[in-house]
Scaffold this active site. Sequence first.
Site, PDB file in Angstrom:
ATOM      1  CB  THR A 139      -1.110   0.243   1.154  1.00 28.27           C
ATOM      2  OG1 THR A 139      -1.547   1.241   1.302  1.00 28.27           O
ATOM      3  CG2 THR A 139      -0.449  -0.101   2.631  1.00 28.27           C
ATOM      4  CG  ASP A 141      -2.697   4.292   2.067  1.00 27.40           C
ATOM      5  OD1 ASP A 141      -2.512   5.041   1.073  1.00 27.40           O
ATOM      6  OD2 ASP A 141      -3.867   3.551   2.168  1.00 27.40           O
ATOM      7  NE  ARG A 176      -2.233  31.950  -8.027  1.00 32.43           N
ATOM      8  CZ  ARG A 176      -2.398  31.446  -9.136  1.00 32.43           C
ATOM      9  NH1 ARG A 176      -1.974  30.240  -9.616  1.00 32.43           N
ATOM     10  NH2 ARG A 176      -2.962  32.353 -10.226  1.00 32.43           N
ATOM     11  CG  MET A 183      -4.602   9.345  -2.487  1.00 33.46           C
ATOM     12  SD  MET A 183      -4.390   7.954  -3.584  1.00 33.46           S
ATOM     13  CE  MET A 183      -6.030   8.120  -4.524  1.00 33.46           C
ATOM     14  CD  GLU A 236      -6.681   9.934   0.679  1.00 34.83           C
ATOM     15  OE1 GLU A 236      -7.507  10.171  -0.233  1.00 34.83           O
ATOM     16  OE2 GLU A 236      -6.797   8.649   1.202  1.00 34.83           O
ATOM     17  CG  HIS A 286      -6.434   7.068  -8.332  1.00 36.58           C
ATOM     18  ND1 HIS A 286      -7.345   8.014  -8.245  1.00 36.58           N
ATOM     19  CD2 HIS A 286      -6.764   6.089  -7.728  1.00 36.58           C
ATOM     20  CE1 HIS A 286      -8.274   7.304  -7.443  1.00 36.58           C
ATOM     21  NE2 HIS A 286      -8.132   6.027  -6.962  1.00 36.58           N
ATOM     22  CB  ILE A 287      -0.768  11.270 -10.000  1.00 33.37           C
ATOM     23  CG1 ILE A 287      -1.765  11.995 -10.931  1.00 33.37           C
ATOM     24  CG2 ILE A 287       0.528  11.468 -10.740  1.00 33.37           C
ATOM     25  CD1 ILE A 287      -1.607  12.163 -12.249  1.00 33.37           C
ATOM     26  CD  GLN A 288      -0.826  10.853  -3.805  1.00 37.89           C
ATOM     27  OE1 GLN A 288      -0.460  10.790  -2.616  1.00 37.89           O
ATOM     28  NE2 GLN A 288      -2.007  10.849  -4.276  1.00 37.89           N
TER      29      GLN A 288
END
Length: 362
Positions: A139, A141, A176, A183, A236, A286-288
Amino acid sequence: MKRIETIGVLTAGGDCPGLNAVIRAIVRTAHGKGLKVFGIRNGFKGLVENDMFEMHDRSVSGILPIGGTVLGTSNRENPLQYPVERDGQVVHEDMTDVIIGHFQQRGIQAVAIIGGDGSLNVAGQLHRKGMNVVSVPKTIDNDIPGTERTFGFDTAVQIATEALDRLHTTAASHHRIMILEVMGRTAGWIALHSGIAGGADAILLPELPYREESLVRMIRERASRGKTFSLIVISEGARPQGGEVSVARVVEGSWEKVRLGGIGEKLARRLEEQTGMEARCTVLGHIQRGGTPTAFDRVLCSRYGSAAAECLANGDTGVMVALKQNDIITIPIDYVCGKTRTVPLDDEKVFVARNLGICFGD
Ligand code: F6P
């Protein structure tokens, strides 16, 4: 226990860089030991539907650097609550016995389950029902207990870091506030590591609800030093103190129904109101999870896959392969089931980030 001669391999849950590298290492190691390997398609769905094929060396040729999984995957089908039609109605049933039947029919004696925390719970259940299971912690994560690293995490951090580097230039040029939402579900590891590597001014973690006042103070204090921009990485799963997490969608039938997302944009609007500066949010999404794994992940995947195949061949099952102090070890699957490894607030990297002046919004 009878000598293991035939094994299965499946990838379950969300895709993750390095899945193919693990599959390749399992197949090559198993073949080297004279084992027959069946690839199971589309995660647990393939187990229930008996969708399997014998893998040869050519099945894994050229896949080491490729993202995704040649076996297919799914984070929807839960074999413990599988949707089946009975008398015109959809009911959810435990398919463990059906799966065991398919394995017996093909002579599969043990299976490698490459999956994250949701898949590990299923792996644990199959193990308790008598199946010989070895798990590989997958994962982006990095939230599986018992291992210092899940594969895919290093690649996700690299991608998030590159995104921060790119956002930095727009932040500085346009004066800025630039926010990157990454994620990680309930664990802030991707935000923490990429925030340090990408030189973020603030890192917002699910583990530490933030106060907007603290961020506004940081932004104003930077402005008073002539730094007319700020770079924020937000997980997130982060939320303001006293607030709720932002839910992007609910996926019925999935073992983890809630998909998080949207907190970065909410924060951008709030900071714009309070500072008068322009704020933009980029959701990395989801690029990650896509594309080629880093060299670190490729090596880790090869080590994990090789160790998993060794375990299966030796009948050392009911375990997950893991990384501890750079050694590959095994730990009982039951130890990891149902648990999540979040960022401890006394983690050394949290202290390092604070020493570097990074704001956590507390
Ligand atoms: O667990 C991996 C992960 O990418 C999480 O970081 C994220 O919250 C979730 O999966 C997204 O799931 P899906 O691909 O179903 O949107």
